[in-house]
Design an enzyme around this catalytic site. Structure first.
Site, PDB file in Angstrom:
ATOM      1  N   HIS A   1       0.863  -1.202   0.000  1.00  0.00           N
ATOM      2  CA  HIS A   1       0.000   0.000   0.000  1.00  0.00           C
ATOM      3  C   HIS A   1       0.891   1.241   0.000  1.00  0.00           C
ATOM      4  O   HIS A   1       1.446   1.611   1.034  1.00  0.00           O
ATOM      5  CB  HIS A   1      -0.890   0.000   1.255  1.00  0.00           C
ATOM      6  CG  HIS A   1      -1.861   1.142   1.314  1.00  0.00           C
ATOM      7  ND1 HIS A   1      -3.183   0.966   1.675  1.00  0.00           N
ATOM      8  CD2 HIS A   1      -1.724   2.481   1.091  1.00  0.00           C
ATOM      9  CE1 HIS A   1      -3.801   2.131   1.663  1.00  0.00           C
ATOM     10  NE2 HIS A   1      -2.933   3.071   1.315  1.00  0.00           N
TER      11      HIS A   1
ATOM     12  N   HIS B   1       1.313   5.383  -1.870  1.00  0.00           N
ATOM     13  CA  HIS B   1       0.876   6.458  -2.778  1.00  0.00           C
ATOM     14  C   HIS B   1       2.131   7.116  -3.325  1.00  0.00           C
ATOM     15  O   HIS B   1       2.974   7.565  -2.541  1.00  0.00           O
ATOM     16  CB  HIS B   1       0.062   7.519  -2.026  1.00  0.00           C
ATOM     17  CG  HIS B   1      -1.125   6.946  -1.306  1.00  0.00           C
ATOM     18  ND1 HIS B   1      -2.386   6.941  -1.833  1.00  0.00           N
ATOM     19  CD2 HIS B   1      -1.226   6.320  -0.101  1.00  0.00           C
ATOM     20  CE1 HIS B   1      -3.224   6.358  -0.988  1.00  0.00           C
ATOM     21  NE2 HIS B   1      -2.543   5.966   0.074  1.00  0.00           N
TER      22      HIS B   1
ATOM     23  N   LYS C   1     -10.145  -1.275  -5.278  1.00  0.00           N
ATOM     24  CA  LYS C   1     -10.174  -0.595  -3.983  1.00  0.00           C
ATOM     25  C   LYS C   1     -11.510   0.074  -3.723  1.00  0.00           C
ATOM     26  O   LYS C   1     -12.036   0.801  -4.562  1.00  0.00           O
ATOM     27  CB  LYS C   1      -9.055   0.457  -3.954  1.00  0.00           C
ATOM     28  CG  LYS C   1      -8.998   1.292  -2.686  1.00  0.00           C
ATOM     29  CD  LYS C   1      -7.930   0.852  -1.722  1.00  0.00           C
ATOM     30  CE  LYS C   1      -8.007   1.599  -0.404  1.00  0.00           C
ATOM     31  NZ  LYS C   1      -6.857   2.436  -0.132  1.00  0.00           N
TER      32      LYS C   1
ATOM     33  N   HIS D   1     -10.524   0.784   2.232  1.00  0.00           N
ATOM     34  CA  HIS D   1     -10.253   1.848   3.209  1.00  0.00           C
ATOM     35  C   HIS D   1     -11.406   1.754   4.199  1.00  0.00           C
ATOM     36  O   HIS D   1     -12.517   2.225   3.909  1.00  0.00           O
ATOM     37  CB  HIS D   1     -10.200   3.216   2.535  1.00  0.00           C
ATOM     38  CG  HIS D   1      -9.889   4.315   3.519  1.00  0.00           C
ATOM     39  ND1 HIS D   1      -8.684   4.976   3.543  1.00  0.00           N
ATOM     40  CD2 HIS D   1     -10.611   4.830   4.548  1.00  0.00           C
ATOM     41  CE1 HIS D   1      -8.683   5.854   4.541  1.00  0.00           C
ATOM     42  NE2 HIS D   1      -9.845   5.787   5.168  1.00  0.00           N
TER      43      HIS D   1
ATOM     44  N   ASP E   1       1.500   2.787   3.540  1.00  0.00           N
ATOM     45  CA  ASP E   1       0.626   3.942   3.348  1.00  0.00           C
ATOM     46  C   ASP E   1       1.415   5.244   3.278  1.00  0.00           C
ATOM     47  O   ASP E   1       0.943   6.296   3.719  1.00  0.00           O
ATOM     48  CB  ASP E   1      -0.472   4.022   4.422  1.00  0.00           C
ATOM     49  CG  ASP E   1      -1.598   4.967   4.016  1.00  0.00           C
ATOM     50  OD1 ASP E   1      -1.704   5.282   2.821  1.00  0.00           O
ATOM     51  OD2 ASP E   1      -2.366   5.388   4.901  1.00  0.00           O
TER      52      ASP E   1
END
Ligand code: NCD
Ligand code: ZN
Length: 348
Positions: A17, A19, A103, A140, A252
């Protein structure tokens, strides 16, 4: 010399996970992920989310072109679900290995989730189809109702949405992303199912909500799900120390420019890519659980996703490492997690 330092060799980990954004930010943050991880699930919540194969292929090739350190780094793409997501697109994307999962973001639950799902019933047909083709669902897991206390949104999500969903789709493979509460830990442990796993971030293992307010407010520690009470932090630390195969690494790491963090309305997200793996090893060491470190970083994830385990090896050395103070991008900059702090582990 080097040989005096304690060393750990492990199979090169994957980040399930992360970004990495686009353009200049992507180019600047990707090397950190490549350095520590062989594969990474690239989260699809761009300003224009990755909602189809065409967008995923174009994003994936931009990432591959931006790789500097590791030509074999593999970005793993995810489809951002909307109620319009077409089953044909999902099937094609999953069978052609463009997407490894989809997701679920509830509407407005986090950064760039303003085109998320309003009512879970709106996508039952999609979830049923994903169960049929064995496509994993990443979640999420926070209620988006603003009347629910922000500290309760994860546990309410389990009771109100996840549990009914799992009854309806018992063989849908679900990953509860970035879990932050003792309720999520027990939910995953008690179900003990091949269809349910959770990722855990370094910041939720190292910190609790007191850290966010220590001597004043720390906007750089604001993320979603928000840091919780220390009892929850303790439950997460115990969870990884028990060697349960249903927990694995998902950093994350979520970069935002400083100017957007330190603002009247600051963005949620902690950029931990420069230190995530070094943070995890420190926590496993503190917990006397280094024997489970490699499973958490390098085996539990691929086993859950039915993907091969990496062949490459990395070496971590018990040698101080100072986290960079900032990462400059043109006129802007990003402050990494633990900026200027010294960690006890580094990568060889
Ligand atoms: C993430 C982001 O900035 O994209 N932010 C965060 O606080 N974790 C989104 C997310 O994973 O919720
Ligand atoms: Zn995230």
């Amino acid at each position: 010399m080097m040989s005096n330092f304690k060393k750990i060799k492990i199979i090169k980990p994957d980040d399930w996970h992360v970004h990495i954004r686009e353009n200049k930010i992507l180019k600047k943050v990707l090397p950190y992920t490549e350095m520590f991880y062989q594969r990474a699930i690239i989260m699809p919540n761009l300003k224009e989310p990755i909602i189809d194969c065409k967008k995923a292929l174009s994003y994936r090739s931009k990432i591959i072109q931006s790789c500097k350190l590791n030509k074999k780094f593999q970005p793993l793409m995810i489809c951002y679900l909307t109620k319009e997501t077409s089953l044909k697109e999902l099937k094609y994307g999953f069978l052609k290995k463009i997407f490894i999962g989809s997701k679920l973001y509830l509407n407005n639950s986090t950064t760039n989730a303003n085109t998320g799902i309003n009512k879970i019933n709106d996508i039952f047909h999609i979830l049923e189809f994903m169960q049929k083709i064995k496509m994993p669902l990443l979640i999420h897991g926070e209620e988006n109702n603003p009347n629910i206390d922000i500290y309760d949104r994860e546990s309410k999500f389990i009771d109100n949405i996840l549990e009914p969903l799992r009854k309806k789709f018992p063989e849908l493979k679900i990953i509860l992303e970035h879990i932050t509460t003792k309720e999520s830990v027990s939910y995953i442990e008690e179900n003990n199912s091949p269809y349910l796993a959770g990722t855990i971030t370094p910041h939720h293992l190292m910190l609790n909500r007191n850290n966010m307010f220590f001597g004043g407010i720390h906007p750089n520690l604001y993320c979603l799900p928000i840091l919780k009470r220390n009892t929850h932090q303790i439950a997460l630390r115990k969870a990884i120390s028990n060697g349960n195969k249903n927990f694995f690494l998902g950093s994350d790491s979520a970069p935002h420019f400083y100017k957007n963090k330190i603002n009247s309305i600051g963005c949620a997200g902690i950029f931990n890519a420069p230190s995530s793996l070094l943070c995890y090893v420190s926590v496993f060491e503190e917990m006397n659980a280094l024997k489970y470190f490699e499973d958490f970083c390098s085996k539990n994830g691929p086993n859950f996703y039915n993907l091969p385990i990496n062949k490459e090896i990395i070496t971590l050395v018990k040698k101080p490492f100072k986290v960079p103070s900032k990462i400059t991008i043109g006129k802007n900059f990003i402050i990494p997690f633990l900026s200027n702090k010294v960690l006890q582990w580094s990568i060889l």
